[in-house]
Scaffold this motif. Sequence first.
Motif, mmCIF file in Angstrom:
data_model
loop_
_atom_site.group_PDB
_atom_site.id
_atom_site.type_symbol
_atom_site.label_atom_id
_atom_site.label_comp_id
_atom_site.label_asym_id
_atom_site.label_seq_id
_atom_site.Cartn_x
_atom_site.Cartn_y
_atom_site.Cartn_z
ATOM 1 N N LYS A 293 0.843 -1.197 0.000
ATOM 2 C CA LYS A 293 0.000 0.000 0.000
ATOM 3 C C LYS A 293 0.877 1.244 0.000
ATOM 4 O O LYS A 293 2.077 1.170 0.254
ATOM 5 C CB LYS A 293 -0.963 -0.001 1.187
ATOM 6 N N LEU B 49 -4.328 0.692 -1.596
ATOM 7 C CA LEU B 49 -3.781 -0.644 -1.803
ATOM 8 C C LEU B 49 -3.307 -0.753 -3.237
ATOM 9 O O LEU B 49 -3.948 -0.225 -4.160
ATOM 10 C CB LEU B 49 -4.836 -1.707 -1.511
ATOM 11 N N GLN B 50 -2.197 -1.445 -3.437
ATOM 12 C CA GLN B 50 -1.645 -1.593 -4.782
ATOM 13 C C GLN B 50 -2.663 -2.273 -5.692
ATOM 14 O O GLN B 50 -3.279 -3.256 -5.310
ATOM 15 C CB GLN B 50 -0.351 -2.411 -4.729
#
Length: 187
Positions: free
Chosen positions: A136, A150-151
């Motif tokens: 993140k 968040l990725q």
Amino acid sequence: MSVYDNLKYFARLLNAPLENIDPLLKRIGLYEHRKKPAARLSRGQTQRLILARAILHRPKVLFLDEPTSGLDPSTACEIHKLLKELRDEGMAVFLTTHNMEEATKLCDHVALLNEGVIVEYGTPEEICLKYNKIKKYKIQLTDGTKHVLLQGTDAAGRITLWLREGRIETIHSCEPTLETVFLEECG
């Protein structure tokens, strides 16, 4: 005994040349205190004197236990600088510490122990990245708002948009610190 006499005594015990004393006192910042009784040194100065005694005979391997415990940040920084210099000169330095920030700064490799057993070993960066399970990013925009993303493709799109608009003040990845890993593994 004075600071100088203290080191002179240890030089004789360790068969170290006496001419090493003055340059070492200068290097550790105690030269101006060389005539002062060692018992009257501050805690930080005492720690530097202890370190000077340990390196007076130029050992190939140096073991230190909590060398900056209880010291002010400035003195700790000076000791860190000296330890890095010694490492760069080829001295192997083994450091035991509970200060994970210090371990991250100083250590090429770290072994995390739990009840005397090595539970993790590697470079500080390798260990932290290994435990980076939830990827993140913390972002602060120029208007002061803060976001944790968040990725993923949604985050990538928002970050790209904010970058194009010039709205990002700061952006940080959120991988764990060595302290976080230590608490997870050993706490």
